[in-house]
Design an enzyme around this catalytic site. Structure first.
Site, PDB file in Angstrom:
ATOM      1  N   GLN A 129     -28.946  10.939  19.651  1.00  9.36           N
ATOM      2  CA  GLN A 129     -27.863  11.803  19.949  1.00  9.36           C
ATOM      3  C   GLN A 129     -27.024  11.030  20.888  1.00  9.36           C
ATOM      4  OE1 GLN A 129     -27.023  14.688  18.544  1.00  9.36           O
ATOM      5  NE2 GLN A 129     -28.887  15.338  17.314  1.00  9.36           N
ATOM      6  N   SER A 130     -26.796   9.996  20.639  1.00  9.22           N
ATOM      7  CA  SER A 130     -25.549   9.176  21.543  1.00  9.22           C
ATOM      8  C   SER A 130     -24.465  10.111  21.749  1.00  9.22           C
ATOM      9  CB  SER A 130     -25.575   8.054  21.230  1.00  9.22           C
ATOM     10  OG  SER A 130     -24.571   7.160  21.727  1.00  9.22           O
TER      11      SER A 130
END
Length: 379
Positions: free
Chosen positions: A95-96
């Site tokens: 979930q960068s």
């Protein structure tokens, strides 16, 4: 200043006078962020009595481009466009925030994005969600590749492996006739560091040199910390800079910051390289359960801060940074130079939208104030 029609277009970059001795001076900068971001006093719960806390709102650099990464991307994408690249490859966690910001900016500039994501080892493409940062990746048509690692990002072997895999993606794309640019994790290269050299210049104009004693920021990939450290030194500022480590230990982070400062060309009056330990104090002890992991206690702190101040932190970066700052104020107050502390909020809001907070929010009265209208008023 930028004209009304200059958004997402390269413009001539005017370098602050105090950093003209650095190497690789950017020629241009692409306007992506909504700047300047405000600084205001923050009634943060749990602050030890002697301290005053202020907050630099870099969570307000934009909407889909919110957070600290967009400052770095203004310089990265200027270089990408200047050198004629048609696509960009970068890497981050599942979930960068960095990958999301890169994908959104790339699409706005007419470029392809290719994101190498560190997901669970057994992840199948059809199981990748449509929530959090990944939702935005999907909406802008990003190409996503799940690396399938089982080790945490703080493992240096994992980092080396990701670089090799990005190079493999680059080779494949070149064979297809494309010209891709590889961007390091977090945009933490010498070009990206310029974003927070310029951010420091912005803060000078906002009066931090006269009104702030200490700055606190999270340290992940190190690009934000490196830029701030370089600027703090070059301006002769007396502010003390603290970085809360949220992934790797200080023993791993200091060499990376040293490399960043060397790449920037930061030297003393005798031409010697500057030791990052003299410019920033990295505080260990707040990685907790690991990078991207969190405890019920930490989620409770996030909830308390948001419901009392309206400032929303994220679980990976800013929450652990604030937790560390509060703990150090209580247990080790002498590490701070003074009592006026500026916390830099680096964003991360979209990472909260993946369902991780559901249980906490539904289980407490402060965050579950939902009822039928007829049960509240007589109609």
């Amino acid at each position: 200043s930028y004209k009304m029609d200059s958004y997402s277009q390269p413009g001539v970059y005017e370098l602050p006078e105090w950093c003209k001795g650095l190497k690789h001076i950017p020629k241009s900068r692409v306007k992506l962020a909504q700047l300047p971001t405000p600084i205001h006093k923050w009634a943060l719960p749990g602050v030890a009595n002697r301290f005053e806390v202020y907050i630099k709102r870099d969570d307000l650099t934009g909407s889909d481009l919110s957070g600290n990464k967009v400052r770095k991307l203004e310089f990265v994408f200027a270089e990408v466009l200047e050198k004629g690249y048609d696509s960009i490859i970068t890497v981050g966690s599942y979930q960068s925030n960095h990958c999301r910001a890169t994908a959104v900016a790339a699409r706005q500039l007419g470029l392809e994005s290719h994101l190498l994501l560190n997901g669970p080892a057994d992840t199948k493409p059809e199981s990748v969600p449509t929530s959090g940062n990944i939702l935005l990746n999907r909406l802008v048509g990003a190409n996503m590749y799940i690396a399938g690692y089982s080790k945490p990002l703080k493992d240096d072997k994992l980092f080396d492996g990701m670089i090799r895999q990005m190079t493999a993606i680059q080779t494949k794309l070149r064979a297809q006739g494309k010209n891709p640019y590889i961007l390091e994790p977090g945009g933490a290269n010498a070009t990206g560091c310029r974003g927070y050299i310029e951010a420091f210049n912005e803060m000078i104009k906002q009066g931090v040199l006269d009104n702030i004693d200490d700055i606190v920021v999270c340290v992940g990939s190190s690009g934000t910390a490196s830029g701030l450290a370089a600027a703090n030194y070059l301006t002769g500022s007396k502010i003390k800079l603290h970085g809360i480590a949220i992934s790797r230990s200080s023993e791993r982070l200091y060499p990376k910051i040293d490399d960043d400062l060397s790449d920037l060309g930061l030297t003393d009056n005798d031409g010697h390289c500057i030791n990052s330990r003299d410019l920033i104090e990295i505080v260990d002890g707040y990685v907790g359960e690991g990078y991207g992991k969190y405890t019920a206690e930490e989620l409770a702190l996030l909830k308390e801060i948001s419901t009392t101040t309206g400032i929303i932190l994220d679980t990976t970066f800013t929450l652990k940074t604030v937790k560390g700052m509060l703990c150090e104020m209580k247990t080790n107050p002498t590490r701070f130079k003074g009592h006026r502390i500026l916390f830099i909020h680096t964003g991360g809001l979209f990472g909260n939208f993946d369902g991780k907070l559901d249980k906490t929010l539904l289980s407490t009265e402060e965050t579950n104030r939902v009822q039928k209208l007829n049960d509240f008023v007589d109609l």
